[in-house]
Design a protein around this motif. Structure first.
Motif, PDB file in Angstrom:
ATOM      1  N   GLY A  10      25.417  43.720  38.180  1.00 23.31           N
ATOM      2  CA  GLY A  10      26.413  44.001  37.150  1.00 23.31           C
ATOM      3  C   GLY A  10      26.452  45.442  36.672  1.00 23.31           C
ATOM      4  N   ALA A  11      25.476  46.255  37.064  1.00 19.78           N
ATOM      5  CA  ALA A  11      25.453  47.638  36.591  1.00 19.78           C
ATOM      6  C   ALA A  11      26.634  48.427  37.153  1.00 19.78           C
ATOM      7  CB  ALA A  11      24.142  48.308  37.007  1.00 19.78           C
ATOM      8  N   GLY A  12      27.334  49.134  36.288  1.00 27.39           N
ATOM      9  CA  GLY A  12      28.402  50.016  36.723  1.00 27.39           C
ATOM     10  C   GLY A  12      29.715  49.348  37.089  1.00 27.39           C
ATOM     11  N   ILE A  13      29.781  48.020  37.026  1.00 26.19           N
ATOM     12  CA  ILE A  13      31.010  47.330  37.433  1.00 26.19           C
ATOM     13  C   ILE A  13      32.170  47.678  36.499  1.00 26.19           C
ATOM     14  CG2 ILE A  13      32.109  45.058  37.546  1.00 26.19           C
ATOM     15  CD1 ILE A  13      29.727  43.951  38.866  1.00 26.19           C
ATOM     16  N   GLU A  14      31.877  47.740  35.189  1.00 33.92           N
ATOM     17  CA  GLU A  14      32.954  48.045  34.239  1.00 33.92           C
ATOM     18  C   GLU A  14      33.586  49.407  34.532  1.00 33.92           C
ATOM     19  OE1 GLU A  14      29.915  47.196  33.476  1.00 33.92           O
ATOM     20  OE2 GLU A  14      29.871  45.561  32.012  1.00 33.92           O
ATOM     21  N   ALA A  15      32.760  50.389  34.881  1.00 30.77           N
ATOM     22  CA  ALA A  15      33.278  51.726  35.177  1.00 30.77           C
ATOM     23  C   ALA A  15      34.157  51.705  36.414  1.00 30.77           C
ATOM     24  CB  ALA A  15      32.120  52.711  35.356  1.00 30.77           C
ATOM     25  N   VAL A  16      33.766  50.920  37.415  1.00 28.78           N
ATOM     26  CA  VAL A  16      34.566  50.818  38.632  1.00 28.78           C
ATOM     27  C   VAL A  16      35.911  50.170  38.337  1.00 28.78           C
ATOM     28  CG1 VAL A  16      34.714  49.730  40.908  1.00 28.78           C
ATOM     29  CG2 VAL A  16      32.563  50.778  40.173  1.00 28.78           C
ATOM     30  N   VAL A  17      35.904  49.073  37.575  1.00 31.04           N
ATOM     31  CA  VAL A  17      37.156  48.392  37.234  1.00 31.04           C
ATOM     32  C   VAL A  17      38.058  49.323  36.419  1.00 31.04           C
ATOM     33  CG1 VAL A  17      38.160  46.470  35.940  1.00 31.04           C
ATOM     34  CG2 VAL A  17      36.148  46.089  37.375  1.00 31.04           C
ATOM     35  N   ASP A  18      37.475  50.053  35.473  1.00 30.82           N
ATOM     36  CA  ASP A  18      38.271  50.991  34.671  1.00 30.82           C
ATOM     37  C   ASP A  18      38.911  52.070  35.546  1.00 30.82           C
ATOM     38  OD1 ASP A  18      37.726  49.660  32.352  1.00 30.82           O
ATOM     39  OD2 ASP A  18      36.108  50.996  31.713  1.00 30.82           O
ATOM     40  N   ARG A  19      38.166  52.552  36.534  1.00 31.25           N
ATOM     41  CA  ARG A  19      38.713  53.583  37.416  1.00 31.25           C
ATOM     42  C   ARG A  19      39.859  53.010  38.258  1.00 31.25           C
ATOM     43  NH1 ARG A  19      36.712  58.324  39.421  1.00 31.25           N
ATOM     44  NH2 ARG A  19      35.709  58.390  37.375  1.00 31.25           N
ATOM     45  N   LEU A  20      39.717  51.774  38.709  1.00 31.73           N
ATOM     46  CA  LEU A  20      40.800  51.135  39.471  1.00 31.73           C
ATOM     47  C   LEU A  20      42.063  51.014  38.622  1.00 31.73           C
ATOM     48  CD1 LEU A  20      38.879  48.293  41.359  1.00 31.73           C
ATOM     49  CD2 LEU A  20      39.753  50.438  42.316  1.00 31.73           C
ATOM     50  N   ILE A  21      41.891  50.593  37.363  1.00 35.55           N
ATOM     51  CA  ILE A  21      43.046  50.470  36.466  1.00 35.55           C
ATOM     52  C   ILE A  21      43.711  51.827  36.273  1.00 35.55           C
ATOM     53  CG2 ILE A  21      43.726  49.996  34.081  1.00 35.55           C
ATOM     54  CD1 ILE A  21      41.649  47.796  34.013  1.00 35.55           C
ATOM     55  N   GLU A  22      42.884  52.860  36.137  1.00 34.57           N
ATOM     56  CA  GLU A  22      43.413  54.220  35.938  1.00 34.57           C
ATOM     57  C   GLU A  22      44.258  54.660  37.128  1.00 34.57           C
ATOM     58  OE1 GLU A  22      41.612  58.766  35.655  1.00 34.57           O
ATOM     59  OE2 GLU A  22      40.343  57.047  35.148  1.00 34.57           O
ATOM     60  N   VAL A  23      43.771  54.375  38.344  1.00 43.40           N
ATOM     61  CA  VAL A  23      44.493  54.789  39.546  1.00 43.40           C
ATOM     62  C   VAL A  23      45.734  53.931  39.766  1.00 43.40           C
ATOM     63  CG1 VAL A  23      44.345  55.093  42.033  1.00 43.40           C
ATOM     64  CG2 VAL A  23      42.374  55.648  40.600  1.00 43.40           C
ATOM     65  N   ILE A  24      45.625  52.635  39.515  1.00 44.30           N
ATOM     66  CA  ILE A  24      46.760  51.730  39.707  1.00 44.30           C
ATOM     67  C   ILE A  24      47.908  52.104  38.783  1.00 44.30           C
ATOM     68  CG2 ILE A  24      47.547  49.342  39.431  1.00 44.30           C
ATOM     69  CD1 ILE A  24      44.726  48.481  40.346  1.00 44.30           C
ATOM     70  N   GLY A  25      47.565  52.497  37.565  1.00 46.91           N
ATOM     71  CA  GLY A  25      48.591  52.923  36.626  1.00 46.91           C
ATOM     72  C   GLY A  25      49.128  51.768  35.803  1.00 46.91           C
ATOM     73  N   PRO A  26      50.110  52.055  34.951  1.00 48.14           N
ATOM     74  CA  PRO A  26      50.661  51.026  34.067  1.00 48.14           C
ATOM     75  C   PRO A  26      51.289  49.887  34.858  1.00 48.14           C
ATOM     76  CG  PRO A  26      51.372  53.223  33.400  1.00 48.14           C
ATOM     77  CD  PRO A  26      50.742  53.361  34.749  1.00 48.14           C
ATOM     78  N   ALA A  27      51.217  48.713  34.296  1.00 46.66           N
ATOM     79  CA  ALA A  27      51.859  47.554  34.917  1.00 46.66           C
ATOM     80  C   ALA A  27      53.364  47.751  34.912  1.00 46.66           C
ATOM     81  CB  ALA A  27      51.490  46.275  34.170  1.00 46.66           C
ATOM     82  N   GLU A  28      54.001  47.378  36.019  1.00 50.34           N
ATOM     83  CA  GLU A  28      55.440  47.581  36.158  1.00 50.34           C
ATOM     84  C   GLU A  28      56.202  46.437  35.495  1.00 50.34           C
ATOM     85  OE1 GLU A  28      56.267  48.016  40.242  1.00 50.34           O
ATOM     86  OE2 GLU A  28      55.005  49.787  40.495  1.00 50.34           O
ATOM     87  N   GLY A  29      56.711  46.719  34.290  1.00 51.83           N
ATOM     88  CA  GLY A  29      57.549  45.738  33.613  1.00 51.83           C
ATOM     89  C   GLY A  29      56.829  44.518  33.101  1.00 51.83           C
ATOM     90  N   ALA A  30      55.487  44.534  33.144  1.00 50.13           N
ATOM     91  CA  ALA A  30      54.736  43.365  32.693  1.00 50.13           C
ATOM     92  C   ALA A  30      54.239  43.590  31.274  1.00 50.13           C
ATOM     93  CB  ALA A  30      53.551  43.105  33.613  1.00 50.13           C
ATOM     94  N   PRO A  31      54.445  42.635  30.381  1.00 52.05           N
ATOM     95  CA  PRO A  31      53.948  42.781  29.018  1.00 52.05           C
ATOM     96  C   PRO A  31      52.442  42.675  28.982  1.00 52.05           C
ATOM     97  CG  PRO A  31      54.852  40.593  29.348  1.00 52.05           C
ATOM     98  CD  PRO A  31      55.157  41.369  30.594  1.00 52.05           C
ATOM     99  N   ALA A  32      51.838  43.265  27.987  1.00 51.63           N
ATOM    100  CA  ALA A  32      50.380  43.176  27.849  1.00 51.63           C
ATOM    101  C   ALA A  32      49.973  41.746  27.569  1.00 51.63           C
ATOM    102  CB  ALA A  32      49.914  44.081  26.709  1.00 51.63           C
ATOM    103  N   ARG A  33      48.805  41.363  28.077  1.00 55.59           N
ATOM    104  CA  ARG A  33      48.285  40.031  27.828  1.00 55.59           C
ATOM    105  C   ARG A  33      47.968  39.858  26.355  1.00 55.59           C
ATOM    106  NH1 ARG A  33      44.609  36.790  31.652  1.00 55.59           N
ATOM    107  NH2 ARG A  33      43.708  36.364  29.644  1.00 55.59           N
TER     108      ARG A  33
ATOM    109  N   VAL B  52      41.762  40.356  38.406  1.00 53.95           N
ATOM    110  CA  VAL B  52      40.863  40.954  37.420  1.00 53.95           C
ATOM    111  C   VAL B  52      41.622  41.120  36.110  1.00 53.95           C
ATOM    112  CG1 VAL B  52      39.416  42.935  36.864  1.00 53.95           C
ATOM    113  CG2 VAL B  52      39.654  42.195  39.242  1.00 53.95           C
ATOM    114  N   SER B  53      40.980  40.787  35.000  1.00 58.83           N
ATOM    115  CA  SER B  53      41.574  40.968  33.681  1.00 58.83           C
ATOM    116  C   SER B  53      40.670  41.863  32.852  1.00 58.83           C
ATOM    117  CB  SER B  53      41.744  39.610  32.981  1.00 58.83           C
ATOM    118  OG  SER B  53      42.238  39.782  31.673  1.00 58.83           O
ATOM    119  N   ARG B  54      41.238  42.974  32.363  1.00 56.37           N
ATOM    120  CA  ARG B  54      40.466  43.910  31.526  1.00 56.37           C
ATOM    121  C   ARG B  54      41.436  44.779  30.737  1.00 56.37           C
ATOM    122  NH1 ARG B  54      35.629  46.239  30.445  1.00 56.37           N
ATOM    123  NH2 ARG B  54      35.429  48.507  30.447  1.00 56.37           N
ATOM    124  N   HIS B  55      41.055  45.091  29.490  1.00 54.31           N
ATOM    125  CA  HIS B  55      41.888  45.938  28.636  1.00 54.31           C
ATOM    126  C   HIS B  55      43.323  45.407  28.546  1.00 54.31           C
ATOM    127  CE1 HIS B  55      38.606  48.640  28.360  1.00 54.31           C
ATOM    128  NE2 HIS B  55      38.763  49.237  29.531  1.00 54.31           N
TER     129      HIS B  55
END
Length: 252
Positions: free
Chosen positions: A217-240, A106-109
């Protein structure tokens, strides 16, 4: 890597490129050429080598993913992973459409994370019912579990409890992992009914419930955003560095 009796973990590879040497290979002995001299051009002698070590082990593959999808069969897990990635998982209106794990990115933000979809769990899976328990090892490494619950079923709350009970029975800390709950297929219900189900599921899970529709497609963006929030910052990976504007996401 497990011992022959599957009682002991001999190695657990969690880092790309990790290597462990367990057994010593045999050393070859001296061959004919090492005995060659100016007066003995074709020697017919050799030296014995050193013995090798051997043992039987079990190799068990565990996929590495950031988020794992769980739920009953036909909860919409394959539809979701197809919607947010290019996994192209098989979708069908019958149980156990997914018979092997699927991975998608998944790619977002300006972030990327890996999602693992495993076959659906049914009651008694920990005791061998169905096939989902065979693949639970693939989500042991996940930082968060996305638990999809079918809003169109007769008792979504009980279905949620069934899956949680199977995760608890399996062990390996799955039931203790952070979870994101998605109440799926809300486009098939009236908004008032969806609101009631969200309230009931919140009360049963003691967690936030995100209404969504993998197909619509309803609500998918909110779910993906919540997953990113829980996963946390990428470890040592530069932003795309791509053309995806903030707030947008695209399957890759």
């Amino acid at each position: 890597m497990l011992s022959e009796d599957k009682e002991e973990v001999l190695a657990d590879f969690t880092v790309p490129g990790e290597r462990v040497v367990f057994l010593r290979g045999g050393d070859g002995g001296r061959g004919n050429a090492t005995y060659k001299t100016s007066t003995n051009r074709a020697p017919r002698q050799h030296g014995t080598g050193w013995p090798y070590q051997e043992m039987w082990v079990w190799l068990r593959l565990k996929l590495l993913a950031d988020a794992g999808l769980v739920g009953l069969p036909n909860a919409g897990k394959s539809t979701f992973i197809n919607a947010v990635t290019n996994a192209q998982a098989k979708v069908g209106a019958y149980p156990f459409t997914t018979v092997r794990p699927q991975l998608g990115v998944v790619s977002r933000h300006n972030r990327e994370f890996v999602v693992a979809d495993i076959p659906g769990l049914i009651e008694g899976a920990a005791d061998g019912a169905g096939i989902g328990d065979r693949f639970l090892g693939h989500i042991e490494r996940c930082k968060v579990l996305l638990h999809l619950v079918d809003a169109t079923e007769d008792n979504p709350v009980e279905n949620y409890r069934i899956v949680r009970a199977e995760l608890d029975a399996y062990g390996a800390g799955l039931v203790d992992k952070p979870q994101v709950i998605g109440l799926n297929k809300i486009d098939a219900l009236d908004p008032a009914d969806v609101k009631k189900l969200v309230t009931k599921l919140k009360r049963a899970s003691k967690a936030d419930v995100l209404p969504m529709s993998g197909a619509g497609g309803a609500g998918i963006e909110a779910v993906v955003d919540r997953l990113i929030e829980v996963i946390g910052p990428a470890e040592g990976a530069p932003a795309r560095d791509d053309d995806t504007p903030p707030g947008e996401w695209s399957p890759v």
